[in-house]
Design an enzyme around this catalytic site. Sequence first.
Site, PDB file in Angstrom:
ATOM      1  N   GLU A 147      42.151  32.654  39.936  1.00 21.37           N
ATOM      2  CA  GLU A 147      43.180  33.455  40.598  1.00 21.37           C
ATOM      3  C   GLU A 147      42.494  34.336  41.631  1.00 21.37           C
ATOM      4  O   GLU A 147      41.422  34.884  41.378  1.00 21.37           O
ATOM      5  CB  GLU A 147      43.922  34.329  39.587  1.00 21.37           C
ATOM      6  CG  GLU A 147      44.892  35.323  40.216  1.00 21.37           C
ATOM      7  CD  GLU A 147      45.464  36.300  39.207  1.00 21.37           C
ATOM      8  OE1 GLU A 147      45.626  37.487  39.556  1.00 21.37           O
ATOM      9  OE2 GLU A 147      45.743  35.884  38.071  1.00 21.37           O
TER      10      GLU A 147
ATOM     11  N   GLU B 190      46.775  43.877  46.587  1.00 19.41           N
ATOM     12  CA  GLU B 190      47.295  44.491  45.369  1.00 19.41           C
ATOM     13  C   GLU B 190      47.045  45.997  45.420  1.00 19.41           C
ATOM     14  O   GLU B 190      45.969  46.445  45.809  1.00 19.41           O
ATOM     15  CB  GLU B 190      46.633  43.893  44.134  1.00 19.41           C
ATOM     16  CG  GLU B 190      47.256  44.353  42.836  1.00 19.41           C
ATOM     17  CD  GLU B 190      46.793  43.520  41.650  1.00 19.41           C
ATOM     18  OE1 GLU B 190      47.410  43.647  40.578  1.00 19.41           O
ATOM     19  OE2 GLU B 190      45.819  42.749  41.789  1.00 19.41           O
TER      20      GLU B 190
END
Length: 276
Positions: A212, A217
Amino acid sequence: MILLVGRAFIFVYISFGVNPVFGQSGCQTSYTNMAIDGNDLTSVSGPSSSCCQHCQQQTGCAASTWTSANGGICWLKNDTQPLYASTGAFSVILAPSADQTYGLKLVYNSTNLFTDFEFTTHGCCGFVNSVDKNTATGSGLIGIQNDKAYIGLDNVTVLPWNNTHGRNSVTLKSLHTLNSGLVILNVDHVPTGPGIWPAFWTSSQSWPDSGEIDIVESIWSYDHNQMTLHASQGCAMPVNDSKYFTGSFGRNKNGTAATDCWVHDPSRIYKTALKD
């Protein structure tokens, strides 16, 4: 697979291109006092001015780095990265020919974002309640404004203190899968604040075995982006990786550098480009 986690109003345009293949064309870009680490095909003795020609003549060569050792050596490279500061080094990169540049393969915008992405409701992230498309549309969590798609969360409902879940929100997962390429995310606005968790990830069907990449973020009032990599066998970066990037490692609970691929971006992206 692209996983777009909506925790705030986000105006989105996403495009994807395939990797370029470097050909035997002219040298496009040069870097003084910069070297390309590794990826060596071979080396040739000579002045820095000869490196471009040597690279053009070497099959698979994409770039070269010249160093002054032993009177001058051209190190021919099969890749253009990673670049790092190195006093006295000189690097050149071949320009791809017209048929070897990036090609646009996929575009997501207001016309297809909400049809080519799946609304996941299994609750992958945090305490929010990820809702389906009909609920998101009816409650104004998604929509089109000025030909741009937006994604939001419920900022009106007052929840009981003992509620079993948080506010309604949106989690989107792409229906297409990719194994390589260049990803460009064009976002007009991402706010920050309590309860906010905007994110843009690439993930896989088999997590974390296939990895991932958390590209964008942020949580709460962070003004820096936080980039993280996940892998089943762990992900470790040597401490001197800082010569390749201008970010800084995150910190473990004991305050030491978290070299397990958790990096703070120093650009203050949420304080400037993405925040009103």
